[in-house]
Design an enzyme around this catalytic site. Structure first.
Site, PDB file in Angstrom:
ATOM      1  N   LYS A   8       0.832  -1.219   0.000  1.00  0.00           N
ATOM      2  CA  LYS A   8       0.000   0.000   0.000  1.00  0.00           C
ATOM      3  C   LYS A   8       0.863   1.264   0.000  1.00  0.00           C
ATOM      4  CE  LYS A   8      -2.020  -1.039   3.933  1.00  0.00           C
ATOM      5  NZ  LYS A   8      -1.239  -2.261   4.260  1.00  0.00           N
ATOM      6  N   ARG A  50      11.611  -1.216  10.929  1.00  0.00           N
ATOM      7  CA  ARG A  50      10.516  -0.784  11.810  1.00  0.00           C
ATOM      8  C   ARG A  50      10.398  -1.749  12.981  1.00  0.00           C
ATOM      9  NH1 ARG A  50       5.287   0.550   8.094  1.00  0.00           N
ATOM     10  NH2 ARG A  50       4.303  -0.671   9.739  1.00  0.00           N
ATOM     11  N   ARG A  88       0.243  -8.856  13.658  1.00  0.00           N
ATOM     12  CA  ARG A  88      -0.357  -7.853  12.758  1.00  0.00           C
ATOM     13  C   ARG A  88      -1.213  -8.531  11.688  1.00  0.00           C
ATOM     14  NH1 ARG A  88       4.640  -5.050  10.601  1.00  0.00           N
ATOM     15  NH2 ARG A  88       3.192  -3.792   9.380  1.00  0.00           N
ATOM     16  N   ARG A 106      11.832  -5.524   5.011  1.00  0.00           N
ATOM     17  CA  ARG A 106      11.647  -4.079   4.765  1.00  0.00           C
ATOM     18  C   ARG A 106      12.665  -3.239   5.542  1.00  0.00           C
ATOM     19  NH1 ARG A 106       5.839  -1.589   5.437  1.00  0.00           N
ATOM     20  NH2 ARG A 106       5.965  -2.684   7.417  1.00  0.00           N
ATOM     21  N   ARG A 155      -9.550   0.731   9.091  1.00  0.00           N
ATOM     22  CA  ARG A 155      -8.997  -0.561   9.505  1.00  0.00           C
ATOM     23  C   ARG A 155     -10.064  -1.474  10.087  1.00  0.00           C
ATOM     24  NH1 ARG A 155      -3.397   0.280   8.773  1.00  0.00           N
ATOM     25  NH2 ARG A 155      -2.240  -1.238   9.972  1.00  0.00           N
TER      26      ARG A 155
HETATM   27  P1  AP5 Z   1       4.911  -1.539   1.878  1.00  0.00           P
HETATM   28  O1  AP5 Z   1       4.524  -0.765   0.675  1.00  0.00           O
HETATM   29  O2  AP5 Z   1       5.687  -0.849   2.938  1.00  0.00           O
HETATM   30  O3  AP5 Z   1       3.638  -2.322   2.472  1.00  0.00           O
HETATM   31  P2  AP5 Z   1       2.358  -1.762   3.220  1.00  0.00           P
HETATM   32  O4  AP5 Z   1       1.164  -2.451   2.665  1.00  0.00           O
HETATM   33  O5  AP5 Z   1       2.341  -0.268   3.232  1.00  0.00           O
HETATM   34  O6  AP5 Z   1       2.659  -2.374   4.647  1.00  0.00           O
HETATM   35  P3  AP5 Z   1       2.618  -1.750   6.118  1.00  0.00           P
HETATM   36  O7  AP5 Z   1       3.316  -2.761   6.988  1.00  0.00           O
HETATM   37  O8  AP5 Z   1       3.146  -0.355   6.165  1.00  0.00           O
HETATM   38  O9  AP5 Z   1       1.126  -1.780   6.383  1.00  0.00           O
HETATM   39  P4  AP5 Z   1       0.444  -1.780   7.716  1.00  0.00           P
HETATM   40  O10 AP5 Z   1      -0.933  -1.564   7.279  1.00  0.00           O
HETATM   41  O11 AP5 Z   1       0.661  -2.914   8.625  1.00  0.00           O
HETATM   42  O12 AP5 Z   1       1.215  -0.619   8.525  1.00  0.00           O
HETATM   43  P5  AP5 Z   1       0.789   0.830   8.905  1.00  0.00           P
HETATM   44  O13 AP5 Z   1       1.975   1.669   8.796  1.00  0.00           O
HETATM   45  O14 AP5 Z   1      -0.462   1.227   8.217  1.00  0.00           O
HETATM   46  O15 AP5 Z   1       5.771  -2.818   1.370  1.00  0.00           O
HETATM   47  C1  AP5 Z   1       6.319  -3.723   2.303  1.00  0.00           C
HETATM   48  C2  AP5 Z   1       7.667  -4.229   1.777  1.00  0.00           C
HETATM   49  O16 AP5 Z   1       7.454  -4.946   0.563  1.00  0.00           O
HETATM   50  C3  AP5 Z   1       8.660  -3.100   1.427  1.00  0.00           C
HETATM   51  O17 AP5 Z   1       9.959  -3.505   1.744  1.00  0.00           O
HETATM   52  C4  AP5 Z   1       8.524  -2.945  -0.112  1.00  0.00           C
HETATM   53  O18 AP5 Z   1       9.726  -2.502  -0.696  1.00  0.00           O
HETATM   54  C5  AP5 Z   1       8.194  -4.393  -0.521  1.00  0.00           C
HETATM   55  N1  AP5 Z   1       7.332  -4.473  -1.706  1.00  0.00           N
HETATM   56  C6  AP5 Z   1       6.192  -3.773  -1.957  1.00  0.00           C
HETATM   57  N2  AP5 Z   1       5.657  -4.123  -3.146  1.00  0.00           N
HETATM   58  C7  AP5 Z   1       6.486  -5.098  -3.655  1.00  0.00           C
HETATM   59  C8  AP5 Z   1       6.483  -5.867  -4.870  1.00  0.00           C
HETATM   60  N3  AP5 Z   1       5.516  -5.724  -5.788  1.00  0.00           N
HETATM   61  N4  AP5 Z   1       7.483  -6.745  -5.051  1.00  0.00           N
HETATM   62  C9  AP5 Z   1       8.468  -6.917  -4.116  1.00  0.00           C
HETATM   63  N5  AP5 Z   1       8.538  -6.203  -2.965  1.00  0.00           N
HETATM   64  C10 AP5 Z   1       7.546  -5.307  -2.732  1.00  0.00           C
HETATM   65  O19 AP5 Z   1       0.383   0.622  10.444  1.00  0.00           O
HETATM   66  C11 AP5 Z   1       1.342   0.363  11.442  1.00  0.00           C
HETATM   67  C12 AP5 Z   1       0.645   0.323  12.794  1.00  0.00           C
HETATM   68  O20 AP5 Z   1       0.039   1.611  13.070  1.00  0.00           O
HETATM   69  C13 AP5 Z   1      -0.520  -0.672  12.911  1.00  0.00           C
HETATM   70  O21 AP5 Z   1      -0.079  -1.970  13.243  1.00  0.00           O
HETATM   71  C14 AP5 Z   1      -1.341  -0.030  14.022  1.00  0.00           C
HETATM   72  O22 AP5 Z   1      -0.762  -0.252  15.301  1.00  0.00           O
HETATM   73  C15 AP5 Z   1      -1.223   1.460  13.713  1.00  0.00           C
HETATM   74  N6  AP5 Z   1      -2.291   1.903  12.779  1.00  0.00           N
HETATM   75  C16 AP5 Z   1      -2.117   2.363  11.513  1.00  0.00           C
HETATM   76  N7  AP5 Z   1      -3.298   2.696  10.977  1.00  0.00           N
HETATM   77  C17 AP5 Z   1      -4.234   2.458  11.924  1.00  0.00           C
HETATM   78  C18 AP5 Z   1      -5.651   2.578  11.937  1.00  0.00           C
HETATM   79  N8  AP5 Z   1      -6.342   3.023  10.878  1.00  0.00           N
HETATM   80  N9  AP5 Z   1      -6.296   2.245  13.090  1.00  0.00           N
HETATM   81  C19 AP5 Z   1      -5.627   1.793  14.186  1.00  0.00           C
HETATM   82  N10 AP5 Z   1      -4.283   1.633  14.222  1.00  0.00           N
HETATM   83  C20 AP5 Z   1      -3.589   1.967  13.086  1.00  0.00           C
END
Ligand code: AP5
Length: 224
Positions: free
Chosen positions: A13, A158, A169, A127, A88
């Site tokens: 994402k 991270r 997660r 990552r 979420r």
């Molecule tokens: P990346 O693009 O970073 O993946 P992502 O889907 O953004 O993953 P996240 O881990 O950031 O999502 P998340 O939803 O768990 O975390 P968030 O920050 O929202 O890609 C991942 C890796 O894969 C990278 O190394 C990239 O290079 C690689 N990659 C990507 N595409 C590829 C491809 N096609 N081929 C090969 N490699 C590839 O949330 C973190 C925390 O914040 C949560 O756990 C929670 O505690 C809190 N939080 C956030 N939002 C909320 C909410 N709305 N409500 C409550 N708590 C929340």
């Protein structure tokens, strides 16, 4: 472009949101980035969120909704946004609907990045992020480099990408966020994208889905 990106942790994402932002000039609004920024600044909200995030659980709806509301009120989001990581759960989705109704910016589409669990685990464990420019990399494509190719800064992992937290997660995603797939399918907004393969190919599929015309109301199935 007013879109929501849905998908498991590691589905891509954030990576694809940055690319859409660069090409279309529409801001990426990432709840995770907003929370990490609050943690880094040591604000009261950040202090509350830190332990919850490091445990792989969801931060309270009130906190996240407040951050999203403030971010969408900024001028650069007046003509669209790419929501990444929000909503979420169903309560957040309902709050988002009400907020977007208030500001007159309804969602055009919800793009679901579909990626196998095995791939998610590999991506998350590998990552790495640059502390200076925020670019996200993966050890699998860095050929052994441990510094940012642009900035030269040492890349970091991270805290919630540690193996023991990744599993939690993914569980939280399956229980709390996956029900949103049906939620948005019923509203006729969901578009599912194959999220595996080269970054450029995934991007092309995302772009096509984001720009596709909505289905005319007559072709949306309404259950009676
Ligand atoms: P990346 O693009 O970073 O993946 P992502 O889907 O953004 O993953 P996240 O881990 O950031 O999502 P998340 O939803 O768990 O975390 P968030 O920050 O929202 O890609 C991942 C890796 O894969 C990278 O190394 C990239 O290079 C690689 N990659 C990507 N595409 C590829 C491809 N096609 N081929 C090969 N490699 C590839 O949330 C973190 C925390 O914040 C949560 O756990 C929670 O505690 C809190 N939080 C956030 N939002 C909320 C909410 N709305 N409500 C409550 N708590 C929340």
């Amino acid at each position: 472009m007013r879109i929501v990106l849905l998908g498991a942790p590691g589905s891509g994402k954030g990576t694809q949101a940055q690319r859409l932002q660069a090409k279309y000039g529409v801001p990426q609004v990432s709840s995770g980035d907003l929370l990490r920024d609050a943690v880094a600044r040591g604000t009261e909200l950040g202090l509350k969120a830190k332990a919850v995030m490091e445990a792989g659980q969801l931060v309270s709806d009130d906190i996240v909704l407040g951050l999203i509301r403030d971010r969408l009120a900024r001028p650069d989001a007046a003509n669209g946004f790419i929501l990444d990581g929000f909503p979420r759960n169903e309560d957040q989705a309902n709050s988002l609907n009400a907020l977007l109704k208030d500001i007159g910016q309804p969602i055009d589409a919800v793009l679901l990045l579909d990626v196998r669990r095995e791939t998610l685990m590999q991506r998350l464990a590998g990552r790495r992020t640059c502390p200076k420019c925020g670019t996200v990399y993966n050890v699998h494509s860095l050929n052994g480099a441990t510094t940012c190719p642009r900035e030269g800064a040492e890349l970091f992992q991270r805290p919630d990408d540690k193996e023991e937290v990744i599993g939690r997660r993914l569980e939280v995603y399956e229980k709390q966020t996956q029900p949103l797939i049906d939620y948005y399918a019923k509203l006729g907004l969901l578009r599912t994208i194959a999220g595996e393969g080269e970054l450029d190919s995934v991007f092309e599929r995302m772009e096509a889905a984001a720009l596709a015309k909505p289905l005319p109301p007559s072709s949306v199935k309404v259950s009676t």
